[in-house]
Design a protein around this motif. Sequence first.
Motif, PDB file in Angstrom:
ATOM      1  N   MET A   1       0.797  -1.059   0.026  1.00 12.99           N
ATOM      2  CA  MET A   1       0.074   0.179   0.168  1.00 12.99           C
ATOM      3  C   MET A   1       0.784   1.168   0.138  1.00 12.99           C
ATOM      4  SD  MET A   1      -3.026   1.305   2.661  1.00 12.99           S
ATOM      5  CE  MET A   1      -1.865   1.344   3.873  1.00 12.99           C
ATOM      6  N   THR A   2       0.472   2.276  -0.769  1.00 18.98           N
ATOM      7  CA  THR A   2       1.234   3.480  -1.011  1.00 18.98           C
ATOM      8  C   THR A   2       0.677   4.505  -0.237  1.00 18.98           C
ATOM      9  OG1 THR A   2       0.338   3.929  -3.191  1.00 18.98           O
ATOM     10  CG2 THR A   2       2.236   2.902  -3.121  1.00 18.98           C
ATOM     11  N   THR A   3       1.201   5.491   0.392  1.00 19.22           N
ATOM     12  CA  THR A   3       0.585   6.383   1.111  1.00 19.22           C
ATOM     13  C   THR A   3       0.736   7.744   0.249  1.00 19.22           C
ATOM     14  OG1 THR A   3       2.654   6.967   2.118  1.00 19.22           O
ATOM     15  CG2 THR A   3       1.373   5.590   3.194  1.00 19.22           C
ATOM     16  N   GLY A   4       1.593   7.946  -0.767  1.00 17.24           N
ATOM     17  CA  GLY A   4       1.774   8.996  -1.513  1.00 17.24           C
ATOM     18  C   GLY A   4       2.912   9.894  -0.992  1.00 17.24           C
ATOM     19  N   PRO A   9      12.658  12.156   0.254  1.00 18.88           N
ATOM     20  CA  PRO A   9      12.263  13.389  -0.435  1.00 18.88           C
ATOM     21  C   PRO A   9      13.483  14.071  -1.147  1.00 18.88           C
ATOM     22  CG  PRO A   9      11.651  13.032   2.134  1.00 18.88           C
ATOM     23  CD  PRO A   9      12.598  12.026   1.738  1.00 18.88           C
ATOM     24  N   PRO A  10      13.078  14.894  -2.185  1.00 16.05           N
ATOM     25  CA  PRO A  10      13.988  15.299  -3.219  1.00 16.05           C
ATOM     26  C   PRO A  10      14.872  16.360  -2.322  1.00 16.05           C
ATOM     27  CG  PRO A  10      11.795  16.093  -3.485  1.00 16.05           C
ATOM     28  CD  PRO A  10      11.712  14.995  -2.546  1.00 16.05           C
ATOM     29  N   PRO A  11      16.071  16.751  -2.852  1.00 17.98           N
ATOM     30  CA  PRO A  11      17.122  17.791  -2.217  1.00 17.98           C
ATOM     31  C   PRO A  11      16.356  19.102  -1.791  1.00 17.98           C
ATOM     32  CG  PRO A  11      18.037  16.796  -4.080  1.00 17.98           C
ATOM     33  CD  PRO A  11      16.525  16.434  -4.202  1.00 17.98           C
ATOM     34  N   PHE A  12      15.441  19.580  -2.726  1.00 17.17           N
ATOM     35  CA  PHE A  12      14.630  20.818  -2.177  1.00 17.17           C
ATOM     36  C   PHE A  12      13.983  20.793  -0.540  1.00 17.17           C
ATOM     37  CE2 PHE A  12      11.185  23.783  -1.906  1.00 17.17           C
ATOM     38  CZ  PHE A  12      11.876  24.837  -1.448  1.00 17.17           C
ATOM     39  N   ALA A  13      13.176  19.440  -0.704  1.00 22.36           N
ATOM     40  CA  ALA A  13      12.398  19.114   0.341  1.00 22.36           C
ATOM     41  C   ALA A  13      13.170  19.187   1.727  1.00 22.36           C
ATOM     42  CB  ALA A  13      11.685  18.012   0.109  1.00 22.36           C
ATOM     43  N   ARG A  14      14.270  18.414   1.533  1.00 26.86           N
ATOM     44  CA  ARG A  14      15.210  18.337   2.648  1.00 26.86           C
ATOM     45  C   ARG A  14      15.680  19.601   3.130  1.00 26.86           C
ATOM     46  NH1 ARG A  14      16.812  13.653  -0.424  1.00 26.86           N
ATOM     47  NH2 ARG A  14      18.778  15.003  -1.189  1.00 26.86           N
ATOM     48  N   GLU A  15      16.186  20.453   2.042  1.00 21.27           N
ATOM     49  CA  GLU A  15      16.901  21.550   2.294  1.00 21.27           C
ATOM     50  C   GLU A  15      15.776  22.784   3.137  1.00 21.27           C
ATOM     51  OE1 GLU A  15      20.142  23.116   2.045  1.00 21.27           O
ATOM     52  OE2 GLU A  15      20.364  20.875   2.513  1.00 21.27           O
ATOM     53  N   LEU A  16      14.642  22.633   2.528  1.00 20.32           N
ATOM     54  CA  LEU A  16      13.653  23.304   3.016  1.00 20.32           C
ATOM     55  C   LEU A  16      13.415  23.125   4.775  1.00 20.32           C
ATOM     56  CD1 LEU A  16      11.275  25.692   2.717  1.00 20.32           C
ATOM     57  CD2 LEU A  16       9.753  23.936   1.920  1.00 20.32           C
ATOM     58  N   LEU A  17      13.232  21.753   4.856  1.00 24.26           N
ATOM     59  CA  LEU A  17      12.989  21.268   6.300  1.00 24.26           C
ATOM     60  C   LEU A  17      14.105  21.706   7.266  1.00 24.26           C
ATOM     61  CD1 LEU A  17      11.307  19.520   8.477  1.00 24.26           C
ATOM     62  CD2 LEU A  17      12.237  17.671   7.345  1.00 24.26           C
ATOM     63  N   ARG A  39      -0.675  23.420   4.393  1.00 19.48           N
ATOM     64  CA  ARG A  39      -0.890  22.048   3.715  1.00 19.48           C
ATOM     65  C   ARG A  39       0.047  22.083   2.657  1.00 19.48           C
ATOM     66  NH1 ARG A  39      -4.629  19.832  -0.339  1.00 19.48           N
ATOM     67  NH2 ARG A  39      -4.858  17.844   0.177  1.00 19.48           N
ATOM     68  N   TYR A  40       0.422  23.189   1.762  1.00 13.42           N
ATOM     69  CA  TYR A  40       1.319  22.975   0.632  1.00 13.42           C
ATOM     70  C   TYR A  40       2.650  22.926   1.278  1.00 13.42           C
ATOM     71  CZ  TYR A  40       3.229  24.482  -3.953  1.00 13.42           C
ATOM     72  OH  TYR A  40       4.046  24.536  -4.841  1.00 13.42           O
ATOM     73  N   VAL A  41       3.115  23.657   2.319  1.00 10.42           N
ATOM     74  CA  VAL A  41       4.433  23.647   2.774  1.00 10.42           C
ATOM     75  C   VAL A  41       4.584  22.225   3.085  1.00 10.42           C
ATOM     76  CG1 VAL A  41       5.827  24.348   4.731  1.00 10.42           C
ATOM     77  CG2 VAL A  41       4.462  26.216   3.309  1.00 10.42           C
ATOM     78  N   SER A  42       3.697  21.557   4.011  1.00 11.93           N
ATOM     79  CA  SER A  42       3.760  20.189   4.379  1.00 11.93           C
ATOM     80  C   SER A  42       4.032  19.243   3.165  1.00 11.93           C
ATOM     81  CB  SER A  42       2.496  19.719   4.936  1.00 11.93           C
ATOM     82  OG  SER A  42       2.680  18.229   5.308  1.00 11.93           O
ATOM     83  N   PHE A  43       3.207  19.537   2.092  1.00 20.06           N
ATOM     84  CA  PHE A  43       3.533  18.657   0.899  1.00 20.06           C
ATOM     85  C   PHE A  43       4.887  18.577   0.231  1.00 20.06           C
ATOM     86  CE2 PHE A  43      -1.041  17.393  -0.924  1.00 20.06           C
ATOM     87  CZ  PHE A  43      -1.467  16.998   0.397  1.00 20.06           C
ATOM     88  N   ILE A  44       5.367  19.910   0.256  1.00 19.75           N
ATOM     89  CA  ILE A  44       6.612  20.360  -0.247  1.00 19.75           C
ATOM     90  C   ILE A  44       7.738  19.419   0.510  1.00 19.75           C
ATOM     91  CG2 ILE A  44       8.475  21.973  -0.462  1.00 19.75           C
ATOM     92  CD1 ILE A  44       6.231  24.197  -1.275  1.00 19.75           C
ATOM     93  N   GLU A  45       7.458  19.538   1.884  1.00 15.88           N
ATOM     94  CA  GLU A  45       8.718  19.001   2.708  1.00 15.88           C
ATOM     95  C   GLU A  45       8.679  17.580   2.649  1.00 15.88           C
ATOM     96  OE1 GLU A  45       8.410  20.507   6.778  1.00 15.88           O
ATOM     97  OE2 GLU A  45       9.237  22.370   6.135  1.00 15.88           O
ATOM     98  N   ARG A  46       7.528  17.107   2.465  1.00 15.37           N
ATOM     99  CA  ARG A  46       7.171  15.488   2.235  1.00 15.37           C
ATOM    100  C   ARG A  46       7.609  14.949   0.722  1.00 15.37           C
ATOM    101  NH1 ARG A  46       1.303  14.932   4.633  1.00 15.37           N
ATOM    102  NH2 ARG A  46       1.769  12.599   4.349  1.00 15.37           N
ATOM    103  N   GLY A  47       7.925  15.784  -0.039  1.00 13.91           N
ATOM    104  CA  GLY A  47       8.290  15.412  -1.432  1.00 13.91           C
ATOM    105  C   GLY A  47       7.084  15.177  -2.315  1.00 13.91           C
ATOM    106  N   ARG A  48       5.679  15.724  -1.958  1.00 15.80           N
ATOM    107  CA  ARG A  48       4.491  15.397  -2.536  1.00 15.80           C
ATOM    108  C   ARG A  48       4.413  16.282  -3.558  1.00 15.80           C
ATOM    109  NH1 ARG A  48      -0.237  13.477   1.169  1.00 15.80           N
ATOM    110  NH2 ARG A  48      -1.137  13.373  -0.983  1.00 15.80           N
ATOM    111  N   SER A  49       4.828  17.755  -3.453  1.00 18.95           N
ATOM    112  CA  SER A  49       4.705  18.706  -4.373  1.00 18.95           C
ATOM    113  C   SER A  49       5.949  19.275  -4.697  1.00 18.95           C
ATOM    114  CB  SER A  49       3.793  19.833  -3.830  1.00 18.95           C
ATOM    115  OG  SER A  49       2.796  19.545  -3.289  1.00 18.95           O
TER     116      SER A  49
END
Length: 266
Positions: A1-4, A9-17, A39-49
């Motif tokens: 099962m995937t959670t999405g 997470p990509p480099p930008f997500a890690r750097e932002l966090l 919500r959008y910031v959370s999505f970025i940090e998790r690599g979903r956006s």
Amino acid sequence: MTTGVSADPPPFARELLRWRRARRVSQLELASRAGTTQRYVSFIERGRSVPGREIVIRLAESLDLTLRERNALLLAAGYAPAFTESPLDAAALEPVREALDGILEGHLPYPAVVAGPHGELVAANAAFDVLSEGAAPELLEPPVNVLRLALHPRGMASRVVNLDAWGRHIVENLRARSLRSPDPLLDALVEELARYVPVGEPGADHLGFAVPLRLRCPEGELRLLTTLTSFATAVDVTLAELHLEAFLPADRETAGILRDRAARRG
């Protein structure tokens, strides 16, 4: 099962966090500053956006990153840097260099210097001689580091009456800057400079670091207040990392000594 959620997470997500945690800012506060949603910031940090270039710039500005750090964040997101980094002798910076020369000249008869991010001397006015006189020749060979000159035992240190308080002021300010914007070169310099500062117990009249520099010279003791000016609206990395340090007399005797030195200098 995937959670999405991306497992890596990509480099930008890690750097932002990393930067958000370093600045001790919540997702909600960062989102509010940047004009977006938690919500959008959370999505970025998790690599979903995948953020667009504009939002990357807004997030970097909201985190109060330096221009160099903003460029690095853009690169991590896959975008070209937004801010140029010109050599100091570039034609584009000629008007700035001329303006700085005018400021330094206008500050006479009091000393003033322009320095780079690690204390490297960029320019100084003629009154700089009151700071450099008696220093070991190797400390005055280009590239001169004004921070090392200030605290080295063979530099100004032997003439600074309140070396413990004034030296701690310099070191602690540099430590605070390095904590805010991690820099291995600055960390190494801080470690070196800290070794030059004597450890002393504050006396009954201790006022923290709110004391002038007390510097001996052949004409007597100078009491100097220092001011630091940065170029907050600069859009060039090189210019943004410069600062102007100007010394002002804290009493009439100091002002008189510096005026007399200027007169003799012609």
